[in-house]
Design a protein around this motif. Structure first.
Motif, PDB file in Angstrom:
ATOM      1  N   PRO A  94      17.021   6.295 -16.891  1.00 61.36           N
ATOM      2  CA  PRO A  94      17.317   7.800 -16.317  1.00 61.36           C
ATOM      3  C   PRO A  94      18.463   7.491 -15.387  1.00 61.36           C
ATOM      4  O   PRO A  94      18.724   6.651 -14.647  1.00 61.36           O
ATOM      5  N   ASN A  95      19.275   8.623 -15.376  1.00 61.28           N
ATOM      6  CA  ASN A  95      20.212   8.955 -14.523  1.00 61.28           C
ATOM      7  C   ASN A  95      21.449   7.683 -14.555  1.00 61.28           C
ATOM      8  O   ASN A  95      21.588   7.284 -13.102  1.00 61.28           O
ATOM      9  N   ILE A 129      35.329   8.007 -17.983  1.00 57.40           N
ATOM     10  CA  ILE A 129      35.241   9.529 -18.638  1.00 57.40           C
ATOM     11  C   ILE A 129      34.204  10.229 -17.759  1.00 57.40           C
ATOM     12  O   ILE A 129      33.132  10.132 -17.830  1.00 57.40           O
ATOM     13  N   ALA A 130      34.894  11.009 -16.785  1.00 60.73           N
ATOM     14  CA  ALA A 130      34.135  11.556 -15.751  1.00 60.73           C
ATOM     15  C   ALA A 130      33.041  12.516 -16.331  1.00 60.73           C
ATOM     16  O   ALA A 130      32.010  12.679 -15.606  1.00 60.73           O
ATOM     17  N   GLU A 131      33.463  13.413 -17.405  1.00 59.27           N
ATOM     18  CA  GLU A 131      32.606  14.357 -17.766  1.00 59.27           C
ATOM     19  C   GLU A 131      31.211  13.909 -18.328  1.00 59.27           C
ATOM     20  O   GLU A 131      30.358  14.416 -19.004  1.00 59.27           O
ATOM     21  N   LEU A 132      31.096  12.584 -18.655  1.00 55.80           N
ATOM     22  CA  LEU A 132      30.015  11.783 -19.661  1.00 55.80           C
ATOM     23  C   LEU A 132      29.112  11.257 -19.080  1.00 55.80           C
ATOM     24  O   LEU A 132      29.350  10.337 -18.147  1.00 55.80           O
ATOM     25  N   ASN A 133      27.815  11.673 -18.913  1.00 56.65           N
ATOM     26  CA  ASN A 133      26.676  10.806 -18.473  1.00 56.65           C
ATOM     27  C   ASN A 133      25.481  10.564 -19.587  1.00 56.65           C
ATOM     28  O   ASN A 133      25.171  11.949 -20.163  1.00 56.65           O
ATOM     29  N   ASN A 147      26.856  -0.086 -22.584  1.00 58.65           N
ATOM     30  CA  ASN A 147      27.697   0.106 -21.837  1.00 58.65           C
ATOM     31  C   ASN A 147      27.432   1.683 -21.230  1.00 58.65           C
ATOM     32  O   ASN A 147      26.749   2.506 -22.010  1.00 58.65           O
ATOM     33  N   PRO A 148      28.079   2.171 -20.002  1.00 57.64           N
ATOM     34  CA  PRO A 148      27.504   3.441 -19.518  1.00 57.64           C
ATOM     35  C   PRO A 148      27.807   4.838 -20.409  1.00 57.64           C
ATOM     36  O   PRO A 148      27.132   5.468 -20.626  1.00 57.64           O
TER      37      PRO A 148
END
Length: 257
Positions: free
Chosen positions: A183-184, A191-195, A205-206
């Motif tokens: 989670p989270n 890539i700032a907009e991707l989570n 990897n993240p």
């Protein structure tokens, strides 16, 4: 115990990853459903309250939830379908509901304590990921530690290549059969907009690509990793598909909680 099926057997019935010969199953007084397949086509499956296990799982542990009443029972059953690899030795320990070594919440099939440790999937020793898995690995949050980092030792959760955005090893659209959920997860900022919180493929990897392993961090509490594999079979059904499972280190990170 005998390792799980690795190919499509019998004909027209994909059972890759199923414990078709030997298996260990777990039930309790009020949790009686075990993983299984229907015999009629099309084949469907069920996860059960606890996973079924086979292959080699030396040194691994499992926690079974019981109530605090003396009438609650847990049963471990073995099905042995051949005369080979039928060795098992299981240590059974009962814990008090107030014992500090048990999880404070239900549903933790594996439970880890300490600032650092290693989490392995079942049957990793035989490089054969099991199907019909749906459980949580839980890590006790130690005092003064607010975040946790996971680093790959070995990782082959599915056949997704992780080479580009379209085949990234993250997201619900590409990780559909075998995956873990953290989670989270904190994006590293590339890539700032991707989570993402769902991960699969050949690398961890993240953001799910490029094809290399990077540490994954989260500050979401409680610390836990959910692990899911195909309900009837692993998605990678050919003999060349490598779905070994995973081995990851965790490290809790101190901070002002």
């Amino acid at each position: 115990l005998t390792t799980p099926a690795i190919t499509t057997t019998p004909a027209n019935t994909n059972q890759a990853g199923q414990c078709t010969i030997d298996k260990m199953t777990i039930t309790t007084t009020d949790r009686t459903t075990v993983p299984g397949l229907t015999s009629a086509a099309p084949v469907t499956g069920t996860y059960g309250h606890y996973p079924q296990l086979c292959g080699t799982n030396t040194g691994l542990h499992s926690y079974i939830d019981l109530s605090c009443t003396s009438t609650d029972e847990a049963t471990i059953s073995f099905t042995l379908g051949d005369a080979t690899n039928n060795q098992y030795k299981v240590k059974v320990t009962q814990y008090s509901c107030n014992d500090p070594c048990i999880s404070s919440r239900e549903g933790c099939f594996q439970y880890f304590t300490g600032v650092t440790g290693t989490i392995n999937s079942y049957n990793l020793a035989n490089s054969g990921q099991l199907s019909t898995l749906d459980y949580k690995n839980c890590i006790r949050q130690e005092a003064g530690y607010c975040c946790i980092e996971y680093t790959v030792i070995s990782w082959a959760v599915s056949s997704t290549a992780c080479a580009a955005a379209a085949t990234r090893c993250a997201s619900a659209s590409t990780c559909t059969s075998e995956y873990i959920i953290i989670p989270n997860v904190i994006n590293d900022g590339s890539i700032a907009e991707l989570n993402y919180d769902r991960f699969c493929g050949k690398n961890l990897n993240p953001v799910g690509f490029p094809a290399n392993n990077l540490p994954v961090r989260t500050c979401e509490c409680p610390f836990e990793i959910s692990y899911v594999t195909g309900i009837t079979a692993k998605a990678g059904t050919s003999t060349t598909s490598t779905e070994d499972g995973f081995s990851i280190k965790y490290r809790q990170i101190p901070g002002g909680c």
